[in-house]
Design an enzyme around this catalytic site. Structure first.
Site, PDB file in Angstrom:
ATOM      1  CG  ASP A  44      44.542  46.274  45.648  1.00 45.36           C
ATOM      2  OD1 ASP A  44      43.519  46.904  45.129  1.00 45.36           O
ATOM      3  OD2 ASP A  44      44.945  45.247  45.247  1.00 45.36           O
TER       4      ASP A  44
ATOM      5  CG  ASP B 184      39.961  43.040  42.965  1.00 45.83           C
ATOM      6  OD1 ASP B 184      39.194  42.729  43.876  1.00 45.83           O
ATOM      7  OD2 ASP B 184      39.509  43.967  42.073  1.00 45.83           O
TER       8      ASP B 184
ATOM      9  CB  VAL C 135      44.976  48.128  34.959  1.00 47.76           C
ATOM     10  CG1 VAL C 135      44.564  48.745  33.725  1.00 47.76           C
ATOM     11  CG2 VAL C 135      46.473  47.766  35.065  1.00 47.76           C
TER      12      VAL C 135
ATOM     13  NE  ARG D  74      34.241  48.233  35.143  1.00 46.64           N
ATOM     14  CZ  ARG D  74      33.012  48.413  35.525  1.00 46.64           C
ATOM     15  NH1 ARG D  74      32.066  49.158  34.823  1.00 46.64           N
ATOM     16  NH2 ARG D  74      33.047  48.622  36.772  1.00 46.64           N
TER      17      ARG D  74
ATOM     18  CB  SER E 295      37.025  46.939  41.929  1.00 48.90           C
ATOM     19  OG  SER E 295      35.766  46.537  41.675  1.00 48.90           O
TER      20      SER E 295
ATOM     21  CG  ASN F  51      31.767  46.051  40.130  1.00 46.58           C
ATOM     22  OD1 ASN F  51      30.667  46.157  40.063  1.00 46.58           O
ATOM     23  ND2 ASN F  51      32.603  45.725  38.891  1.00 46.58           N
TER      24      ASN F  51
ATOM     25  CG  ASP G  57      47.367  42.324  44.054  1.00 41.45           C
ATOM     26  OD1 ASP G  57      46.933  43.599  44.107  1.00 41.45           O
ATOM     27  OD2 ASP G  57      47.114  41.621  43.265  1.00 41.45           O
TER      28      ASP G  57
HETATM   29  C1  G6P Z   1      41.019  45.809  40.531  1.00 46.69           C
HETATM   30  C2  G6P Z   1      41.570  44.811  39.667  1.00 46.69           C
HETATM   31  C3  G6P Z   1      41.494  44.899  38.103  1.00 46.69           C
HETATM   32  C4  G6P Z   1      40.325  45.524  37.768  1.00 46.69           C
HETATM   33  C5  G6P Z   1      39.951  46.947  38.498  1.00 46.69           C
HETATM   34  C6  G6P Z   1      38.662  47.433  37.984  1.00 46.69           C
HETATM   35  O1  G6P Z   1      42.250  46.855  40.518  1.00 46.69           O
HETATM   36  O2  G6P Z   1      42.781  44.169  40.070  1.00 46.69           O
HETATM   37  O3  G6P Z   1      41.820  43.836  37.419  1.00 46.69           O
HETATM   38  O4  G6P Z   1      40.241  46.025  36.522  1.00 46.69           O
HETATM   39  O5  G6P Z   1      39.887  46.575  39.948  1.00 46.69           O
HETATM   40  O6  G6P Z   1      37.326  46.764  38.501  1.00 46.69           O
HETATM   41  P1  G6P Z   1      35.951  46.930  38.014  1.00 46.69           P
HETATM   42  O7  G6P Z   1      35.286  46.143  39.025  1.00 46.69           O
HETATM   43  O8  G6P Z   1      35.681  48.284  38.359  1.00 46.69           O
HETATM   44  O9  G6P Z   1      35.841  46.748  36.938  1.00 46.69           O
HETATM   45 MG    MG Z   2      45.258  44.326  43.516  1.00 52.20          MG
END
Ligand code: G6P
Ligand code: MG
Length: 219
Positions: free
Chosen positions: A8, A10, A46, A48, A115, A117, A169
């Site tokens: 993972d 983040d 979770v 977006r 994510s 991003n 995490d």
């Molecule tokens: C990760 C983070 C989340 C976030 C998700 C989507 O899993 O822990 O907090 O909402 O990525 O991220 P994004 O960059 O696509 O909005």
């Molecule tokens: Mg994470």
């Protein structure tokens, strides 16, 4: 036998949770919504759209789908702009060392993040070189706790789930790893990731040596 690792992003490789928090907070303040660190904790791992759903539910607000999507985009624009702050010094302690060690030992390595991003975050960290496969929020449609993102990574690495260890995490991330038949390493407190096969309080403790000692029959 373990041949690969799936990470993972983040909260495992780097801590973008604070930047997500600030971006959600800016949106919430703008909308007059209540949002604090306790609510933010529920957004760990979770997606977006699910995240904005949780924040709106917390505020007992409902809006048409297109307006929700526009607000999620607004939060994302704030978040993406803040990613420019991330530098090669922003790995969580122990993460870069582990990734380097895995490369030296010839393991296959994939990213398995929710994510959209991820590519930008990896570029800022100069971490792209550590990964054979990048699986992120653009790779699959079902997000964690569905196992899809990890199954995507394993398939691209040409490995079976039982040949891979997933580092996570988030509670939903460990659920996803288990649902897919992967071995799991939880990073964080027991009440969050204690259901992983082995749990460490931070990446600093989750070294290849420790993981090999725990899964000794698999190496
Ligand atoms: C990760 C983070 C989340 C976030 C998700 C989507 O899993 O822990 O907090 O909402 O990525 O991220 P994004 O960059 O696509 O909005
Ligand atoms: Mg994470």
């Amino acid at each position: 036998m373990i041949k690969g690792f799936i990470f993972d992003l983040d909260g495992v490789i780097t801590d973008t949770a604070e930047l997500h928090f600030l971006a959600w907070k800016a949106l919430a303040d703008d909308m007059g919504w209540q949002f604090d660190r306790d609510v933010n904790e529920k957004l760990r791992g979770v997606s977006r759209m699910d995240s904005i759903g949780i924040i709106m539910e917390h505020n007992r607000v409902s809006l048409p789908e297109d307006e929700v999507a526009a607000l999620a985009t607004k939060k994302n624009d704030i978040y993406v702009a803040s990613l420019d702050q991330i530098t090669t010094e922003d790995y969580l302690p122990g993460a870069r060392e582990l990734l380097t060690h895995l490369r030296q030992e010839g393991f296959k390595v994939a990213l398995g993040s929710a994510s959209k991003n991820s590519t930008k975050v990896l570029q800022q960290l100069n971490a792209t070189k550590y990964f054979d496969v990048i699986g992120d929020g653009n790779s699959v449609s079902k997000s964690k706790p569905a196992p899809d993102i990890f199954l995507f990574g394993a398939e691209k690495l040409d490995l079976k789930p039982a040949e891979c260890i997933v580092y996570e995490d988030a509670e939903s991330g460990v659920d996803a790893a288990k649902a897919g038949g992967f071995f799991s390493v939880g990073i964080g407190p027991k009440d969050r990731v204690g259901h992983a096969d082995v749990c460490f309080s931070s990446m600093k403790e989750a070294t290849l040596f420790e993981v090999k000692s725990h899964f000794k029959d698999l190496f």
